[in-house]
Design a protein around this motif. Structure first.
Motif, mmCIF file in Angstrom:
data_model
loop_
_atom_site.group_PDB
_atom_site.id
_atom_site.type_symbol
_atom_site.label_atom_id
_atom_site.label_comp_id
_atom_site.label_asym_id
_atom_site.label_seq_id
_atom_site.Cartn_x
_atom_site.Cartn_y
_atom_site.Cartn_z
ATOM 1 N N VAL A 45 -5.686 -1.069 1.288
ATOM 2 C CA VAL A 45 -6.647 0.051 1.820
ATOM 3 C C VAL A 45 -5.869 1.281 2.145
ATOM 4 N N THR A 46 -6.724 2.268 2.127
ATOM 5 C CA THR A 46 -6.406 3.478 2.703
ATOM 6 C C THR A 46 -7.392 3.776 3.822
ATOM 7 N N LEU A 67 -2.349 0.884 3.795
ATOM 8 C CA LEU A 67 -1.784 -0.585 4.277
ATOM 9 C C LEU A 67 -1.750 -1.374 2.817
ATOM 10 N N VAL A 68 -0.951 -2.036 2.642
ATOM 11 C CA VAL A 68 -0.757 -3.018 1.429
ATOM 12 C C VAL A 68 -0.298 -4.139 1.872
ATOM 13 N N TYR A 69 -0.962 -5.277 1.618
ATOM 14 C CA TYR A 69 -0.570 -6.519 1.850
ATOM 15 C C TYR A 69 -0.143 -7.382 0.601
ATOM 16 N N ILE A 75 7.091 3.575 4.797
ATOM 17 C CA ILE A 75 7.206 4.111 6.208
ATOM 18 C C ILE A 75 7.964 2.888 6.992
ATOM 19 N N ALA A 76 7.184 1.768 6.880
ATOM 20 C CA ALA A 76 7.608 0.672 7.606
ATOM 21 C C ALA A 76 6.818 -0.482 6.922
ATOM 22 N N LEU A 105 3.352 -0.023 5.228
ATOM 23 C CA LEU A 105 2.511 1.174 5.671
ATOM 24 C C LEU A 105 3.105 2.200 4.894
ATOM 25 N N SER A 106 2.287 2.941 4.377
ATOM 26 C CA SER A 106 2.658 4.433 3.693
ATOM 27 C C SER A 106 1.380 5.340 3.927
ATOM 28 N N THR A 107 1.393 6.556 3.473
ATOM 29 C CA THR A 107 0.572 7.564 3.483
ATOM 30 C C THR A 107 -0.397 7.987 2.427
ATOM 31 N N ALA A 108 -1.485 8.504 2.385
ATOM 32 C CA ALA A 108 -2.091 8.932 1.147
ATOM 33 C C ALA A 108 -1.530 10.222 0.507
#
Length: 130
Positions: free
Chosen positions: A63-64, A29-31, A48-49, A38-41
């Protein structure tokens, strides 16, 4: 801190891939001050969204968090009013870092794998590569 409607955050987290579809157990998650992405490691560059934030604007963070914990986070959020606001922020007062959700006196926490925006002394230890 990112502030958003509970329904928007729930919708964002609902778009995360299932754990068994990931090679690495991580939801990123990146703010950026206006939205949470939203993405993945597995593929941190592929968004993604995303969901817009509202209310307070603070500095950006990243954060991951463990995708294995996603089901319990979403279950907790289903009990809340989707129109209420929720605060979402990494907390690094101690190790390990957690991603905290706070609304109406209730607080939830999501364990974090990595938090590059935390002070160096508070970042989760990276797994050894030996």
């Amino acid at each position: 801190m990112a502030q958003m409607r509970i329904g928007d955050l729930y919708g964002l987290l609902s778009r995360a891939p299932r754990r068994r579809d990931l090679e690495q157990d991580g939801i990123r998650l990146v703010y950026d001050g206006t939205a949470v992405h939203l993405s993945t490691a597995d593929d941190p560059g592929a968004v993604i969204a995303w969901a817009s934030t509202c209310g307070f604007v603070t500095g950006p963070w990243e954060v991951t968090a463990y995708s294995a914990s996603l089901a319990s986070v979403r279950a907790w959020m289903r009990m809340l009013d989707r129109e209420d606001l929720i605060d979402l922020t990494p907390v690094w007062a101690s190790t390990p870092v957690v991603l905290a959700f706070a609304t109406g006196g209730q607080v939830g926490a999501w364990p974090v794998i990595a938090c590059p925006t935390a002070p160096a002394a508070r970042r989760p230890a990276s797994p050894s590569t030996s």
